[in-house]
Motif scaffolding. Structure first.
Motif, PDB file in Angstrom:
ATOM      1  N   GLY A  28       0.906  -1.170  -0.561  1.00  0.00           N
ATOM      2  CA  GLY A  28       0.171   0.143  -0.128  1.00  0.00           C
ATOM      3  C   GLY A  28       1.024   0.957   0.130  1.00  0.00           C
ATOM      4  O   GLY A  28       0.107   2.222   0.504  1.00  0.00           O
ATOM      5  N   VAL A  29       1.825   0.964  -0.426  1.00  0.00           N
ATOM      6  CA  VAL A  29       3.206   2.231  -0.555  1.00  0.00           C
ATOM      7  C   VAL A  29       3.000   3.050  -1.844  1.00  0.00           C
ATOM      8  O   VAL A  29       2.995   2.486  -3.051  1.00  0.00           O
ATOM      9  N   SER A  30       3.473   4.128  -1.988  1.00  0.00           N
ATOM     10  CA  SER A  30       3.507   5.136  -2.950  1.00  0.00           C
ATOM     11  C   SER A  30       4.375   5.885  -3.234  1.00  0.00           C
ATOM     12  O   SER A  30       4.660   6.664  -2.283  1.00  0.00           O
ATOM     13  N   GLY A  31       4.538   6.392  -4.092  1.00  0.00           N
ATOM     14  CA  GLY A  31       6.046   7.931  -3.788  1.00  0.00           C
ATOM     15  C   GLY A  31       5.012   9.012  -4.253  1.00  0.00           C
ATOM     16  O   GLY A  31       5.902  10.284  -4.553  1.00  0.00           O
ATOM     17  N   ALA A  32       4.394   9.016  -4.962  1.00  0.00           N
ATOM     18  CA  ALA A  32       3.128  10.681  -5.148  1.00  0.00           C
ATOM     19  C   ALA A  32       3.509  10.904  -3.998  1.00  0.00           C
ATOM     20  O   ALA A  32       3.114  11.020  -2.421  1.00  0.00           O
ATOM     21  N   LYS A  33       3.039  12.261  -4.400  1.00  0.00           N
ATOM     22  CA  LYS A  33       3.082  13.625  -3.513  1.00  0.00           C
ATOM     23  C   LYS A  33       1.836  13.886  -3.412  1.00  0.00           C
ATOM     24  O   LYS A  33       1.839  15.046  -2.128  1.00  0.00           O
ATOM     25  N   ARG A  34       0.847  13.994  -3.215  1.00  0.00           N
ATOM     26  CA  ARG A  34      -0.791  14.003  -3.655  1.00  0.00           C
ATOM     27  C   ARG A  34      -1.379  12.847  -3.651  1.00  0.00           C
ATOM     28  O   ARG A  34      -1.409  11.838  -4.371  1.00  0.00           O
ATOM     29  N   PRO A  35      -2.935  12.751  -3.324  1.00  0.00           N
ATOM     30  CA  PRO A  35      -3.529  11.781  -3.840  1.00  0.00           C
ATOM     31  C   PRO A  35      -4.243  12.190  -4.886  1.00  0.00           C
ATOM     32  O   PRO A  35      -4.109  13.174  -5.798  1.00  0.00           O
ATOM     33  N   GLY A  36      -4.225  10.912  -5.647  1.00  0.00           N
ATOM     34  CA  GLY A  36      -4.319  10.850  -7.473  1.00  0.00           C
ATOM     35  C   GLY A  36      -4.492   9.557  -7.856  1.00  0.00           C
ATOM     36  O   GLY A  36      -4.194   8.885  -6.944  1.00  0.00           O
ATOM     37  N   ALA A  37      -4.097   9.626  -8.748  1.00  0.00           N
ATOM     38  CA  ALA A  37      -3.445   8.284  -9.789  1.00  0.00           C
ATOM     39  C   ALA A  37      -2.434   7.456  -9.292  1.00  0.00           C
ATOM     40  O   ALA A  37      -2.617   6.515  -9.055  1.00  0.00           O
ATOM     41  N   GLN A  38      -1.436   8.088  -9.590  1.00  0.00           N
ATOM     42  CA  GLN A  38      -0.694   7.864  -9.519  1.00  0.00           C
ATOM     43  C   GLN A  38      -0.166   6.884  -7.665  1.00  0.00           C
ATOM     44  O   GLN A  38       0.316   5.613  -7.759  1.00  0.00           O
ATOM     45  N   ALA A  39      -0.862   7.512  -6.634  1.00  0.00           N
ATOM     46  CA  ALA A  39      -1.102   6.803  -5.119  1.00  0.00           C
ATOM     47  C   ALA A  39      -1.840   5.855  -5.755  1.00  0.00           C
ATOM     48  O   ALA A  39      -1.578   4.986  -5.167  1.00  0.00           O
ATOM     49  N   ALA A  40      -3.348   6.039  -6.374  1.00  0.00           N
ATOM     50  CA  ALA A  40      -3.814   5.081  -6.271  1.00  0.00           C
ATOM     51  C   ALA A  40      -3.234   3.359  -7.210  1.00  0.00           C
ATOM     52  O   ALA A  40      -3.425   2.567  -6.878  1.00  0.00           O
ATOM     53  N   TYR A  41      -3.356   3.975  -8.354  1.00  0.00           N
ATOM     54  CA  TYR A  41      -1.918   2.451  -9.398  1.00  0.00           C
ATOM     55  C   TYR A  41      -0.864   2.388  -8.364  1.00  0.00           C
ATOM     56  O   TYR A  41      -1.051   0.999  -7.776  1.00  0.00           O
ATOM     57  N   GLU A  42      -0.082   2.694  -7.826  1.00  0.00           N
ATOM     58  CA  GLU A  42       1.172   1.687  -7.396  1.00  0.00           C
ATOM     59  C   GLU A  42       0.506   1.095  -5.504  1.00  0.00           C
ATOM     60  O   GLU A  42       0.914   0.089  -5.653  1.00  0.00           O
ATOM     61  N   LYS A  43      -0.543   1.740  -5.202  1.00  0.00           N
ATOM     62  CA  LYS A  43      -0.963   1.348  -4.248  1.00  0.00           C
ATOM     63  C   LYS A  43      -1.551  -0.594  -3.992  1.00  0.00           C
ATOM     64  O   LYS A  43      -1.287  -1.276  -3.845  1.00  0.00           O
ATOM     65  N   PHE A  44      -2.073  -0.175  -4.947  1.00  0.00           N
ATOM     66  CA  PHE A  44      -2.852  -1.473  -5.970  1.00  0.00           C
ATOM     67  C   PHE A  44      -1.836  -2.592  -6.308  1.00  0.00           C
ATOM     68  O   PHE A  44      -2.062  -3.590  -5.529  1.00  0.00           O
ATOM     69  N   ALA A  45      -1.168  -2.242  -6.827  1.00  0.00           N
ATOM     70  CA  ALA A  45       0.190  -2.953  -6.496  1.00  0.00           C
ATOM     71  C   ALA A  45       1.160  -3.678  -5.769  1.00  0.00           C
ATOM     72  O   ALA A  45       0.894  -4.705  -6.582  1.00  0.00           O
ATOM     73  N   SER A  46       0.937  -2.927  -5.153  1.00  0.00           N
ATOM     74  CA  SER A  46       1.817  -3.051  -3.713  1.00  0.00           C
ATOM     75  C   SER A  46       1.335  -4.187  -2.517  1.00  0.00           C
ATOM     76  O   SER A  46       1.114  -3.548  -1.675  1.00  0.00           O
ATOM     77  N   LEU A  47      -0.642  -3.868  -2.847  1.00  0.00           N
ATOM     78  CA  LEU A  47      -1.586  -4.574  -1.929  1.00  0.00           C
ATOM     79  C   LEU A  47      -1.740  -5.622  -2.432  1.00  0.00           C
ATOM     80  O   LEU A  47      -2.685  -6.543  -1.798  1.00  0.00           O
ATOM     81  N   LEU A  48      -1.694  -5.958  -3.736  1.00  0.00           N
ATOM     82  CA  LEU A  48      -2.988  -7.302  -4.329  1.00  0.00           C
ATOM     83  C   LEU A  48      -1.833  -8.648  -4.507  1.00  0.00           C
ATOM     84  O   LEU A  48      -2.591  -9.536  -3.934  1.00  0.00           O
ATOM     85  N   PRO A  49      -0.582  -8.733  -4.095  1.00  0.00           N
ATOM     86  CA  PRO A  49       0.357 -10.041  -4.386  1.00  0.00           C
ATOM     87  C   PRO A  49      -0.075 -10.510  -2.897  1.00  0.00           C
ATOM     88  O   PRO A  49      -0.158 -11.339  -2.550  1.00  0.00           O
ATOM     89  N   GLN A  50      -0.178  -9.305  -2.285  1.00  0.00           N
ATOM     90  CA  GLN A  50       0.345  -9.862  -0.504  1.00  0.00           C
ATOM     91  C   GLN A  50      -1.226 -10.220  -0.117  1.00  0.00           C
ATOM     92  O   GLN A  50      -0.869 -11.035   0.450  1.00  0.00           O
ATOM     93  N   ILE A  51      -2.374  -9.781  -0.035  1.00  0.00           N
ATOM     94  CA  ILE A  51      -3.919  -9.981  -0.148  1.00  0.00           C
ATOM     95  C   ILE A  51      -4.382 -11.327  -1.073  1.00  0.00           C
ATOM     96  O   ILE A  51      -4.383 -12.388   0.130  1.00  0.00           O
ATOM     97  N   LEU A  52      -3.469 -11.921  -2.016  1.00  0.00           N
ATOM     98  CA  LEU A  52      -3.808 -12.619  -2.349  1.00  0.00           C
ATOM     99  C   LEU A  52      -3.085 -14.138  -2.062  1.00  0.00           C
ATOM    100  O   LEU A  52      -3.548 -15.337  -2.354  1.00  0.00           O
ATOM    101  N   SER A  53      -1.745 -13.912  -1.862  1.00  0.00           N
ATOM    102  CA  SER A  53      -0.593 -14.600  -1.140  1.00  0.00           C
ATOM    103  C   SER A  53      -1.405 -14.942   0.383  1.00  0.00           C
ATOM    104  O   SER A  53      -0.967 -15.609   0.448  1.00  0.00           O
ATOM    105  N   GLY A  54      -2.040 -14.457   0.587  1.00  0.00           N
ATOM    106  CA  GLY A  54      -2.714 -14.731   2.285  1.00  0.00           C
ATOM    107  C   GLY A  54      -1.900 -14.440   3.076  1.00  0.00           C
ATOM    108  O   GLY A  54      -1.630 -14.886   4.334  1.00  0.00           O
TER     109      GLY A  54
END
Length: 489
Positions: free
Chosen positions: A325-351
């Protein structure tokens, strides 16, 4: 039991094969036995390892750890660990059947909620994040999101803990304990809340995360603090953070070995100092961005390695907490959303048992209240993906399909009312209105709606307060610590 019940998680995937896991394990044992680990500035810990059979070079502060000590430490450790809440309904049992979410922690700056300008974070900011987190069902374990920069540095960790315990009924995890003396005061504070140190051993309402110094080093203050918690049976996390390409090999597999060696050597130290200590496997490995010269916390590598660590922990019979759920973005927005999604999906699906953490920006340093609401929306979406599609007589709906027939309408059917909430993702801050409806409501962005939700929570949500006597005792402990620790500065 709170949390996302893994019994409902139908979609499950593994990033590593059994052969991969065995190869990483044997490579790790080889590294520990030959290269070893440095124990920085602590003859006491080196002597502990030497007594157990480790070859030690005191001049180089180096200990080589035989494989049998690793196996013995894995045998000594506790199994399932429960991170208890001040309110037992928030107990989080790390039992491989649930996936829990924590905040991100230890930010030092705040995007002011009123002005939007960046400023140092305060104890009041921290208290508000605890209140917001307490109100969110998707967030199960509280990690102090920012540090109280307006308090004396040598007791700041105690102020952070006080603000956390007072404003959430959930379990509190932290990572700012940098000396055994501070650890002792934090143990005393948590014991004051639950009633005694013996009660704290039974119901640990706090846990402490400790980061080795990559590559292959343990800092003396953090490690000695971990030992203090281990002796008090407060759960500890050894959370490696090698950066592939900088403090670890550029290859993800190589940096996974570094992380694994740091975690397992930490486990050995903890079990030698306090056999049976509750130790959690941790890791937050993000690549080093060669162009920017900084940690790429929002990169897909963070998600991949987090999923791998969840598997490794399961392989060792250890509970896991991984970064996500980490992002390098400096404000809420598109970059924060897609980076956080990418760093949450594998962890959740991996249990992974727990994933830390959500809510911060600028690679875990900058707080925006609204980002916490947006991130919980992302978590809910991924939880729904993990649930998959359940196929049985009820969900196939044959009788209903025959009843409604061609050209019919399912909207008025009882079956629809009974199932739409469990089958369909229902957003809290995302917009699904018509374009005209969106215009009529003021063209609000996701961040705008999240800000409204934050304001509502801060006005209406009231966690159960601490008893007055407990609050006074926490204040007394901090005052005592401020005087005692000031002499050590």
């Amino acid at each position: 039991m709170i949390g996302f019940a893994r019994e409902r998680q139908r979609v499950d995937f593994n990033l590593l094969s059994e052969d991969d896991l065995r190869a990483i394990h044997w490579a790790t044992l080889d590294i520990l036995r030959t290269a070893g680990v440095k124990i920085l500035h602590s003859q006491k810990i080196l002597k502990l390892l030497e007594k157990a059979g480790c070859p030690v070079n005191y001049d180089k502060q180096l200990a080589r750890i035989p494989s049998n000590l690793v196996e013995e430490a894995l045998d000594k450790k506790g199994n399932a660990i429960t991170l208890c809440g001040r309110n037992p309904k928030y107990d989080a049992r790390l039992d491989d059947r649930h996936v829990y979410i924590t905040n991100d922690g230890n930010g030092i700056a705040m995007l002011d909620f009123e002005t939007g300008k960046k400023r140092p974070s305060t104890k009041t900011d921290l208290a508000k994040t605890a209140i917001i987190s307490d109100a969110l069902d998707e967030l199960h374990i509280y990690w102090p999101m920012v540090s109280a920069q307006d308090t004396p540095e040598h007791v700041r960790a105690l102020h952070d803990l006080e603000a956390s315990l007072a404003n959430t009924e959930k379990h509190v995890m932290f990572e700012t304990t940098l000396s055994p003396e501070v650890a002792q005061y934090q143990i005393e504070m948590a014991a004051a809340v639950v009633g005694s140190k013996e009660e704290l051993r039974k119901r640990p309402i706090i846990s402490s995360l400790h980061c080795p110094v990559a590559p292959l080093q343990h800092g003396v203050q953090s490690t000695q603090a971990a030992i203090e918690f281990a002796k008090a049976r407060v759960p500890i996390v050894f959370f490696g953070m090698p950066q592939p390409g900088a403090t670890g090999p550029a290859t993800l597999a190589g940096s996974i070995v570094i992380n694994n060696a740091e975690v397992l050597s930490g486990l050995v130290i903890a079990q030698l100092a306090a056999p049976g200590a509750p130790v959690i496997y941790g890791g937050g490995v993000a690549a080093f961005d060669m162009k920017a010269g900084s940690r790429a916390g929002g990169g897909p590598e963070h998600g991949l390695t987090g999923g791998a660590f969840a598997q490794l922990a399961r392989h060792y019979g250890m509970p896991s907490i991984v970064g996500g759920g980490v992002s390098g973005a400096k404000r809420p927005g598109a970059q924060a959303a897609y980076e956080k999604f990418a760093s949450l999906l594998p962890q959740i699906l991996s249990g992974a048992n727990a994933i830390c953490g959500i809510g911060l920006l600028n690679d875990c340093t900058l707080l925006a209240f609204e980002e916490l609401l947006i991130d919980t929306e992302i978590v809910r979406i991924i939880f729904r993906l993990a649930e998959g599609i359940e196929v049985n007589d009820e969900t196939l709906s044959l009788d209903l399909i025959k009843k409604v027939g061609p050209g019919g309408n399912y909207l008025v059917e009882k079956h629809t009312l009974e199932h739409f909430k469990s089958e369909h993702f229902l957003p809290t801050v995302s917009d699904r209105n018509s374009y005209e409806g969106w215009l009529k409501e003021g063209r609000k962005s996701v961040a705008d709606r999240a800000r409204e939700k934050v304001s509502e929570i801060l006005k209406t949500h009231k966690p159960k307060p601490l008893e007055d006597s407990t609050s006074k005792e926490l204040a007394r402990i901090i005052k005592e610590a401020e005087k005692a620790l000031e002499k050590k500065i």
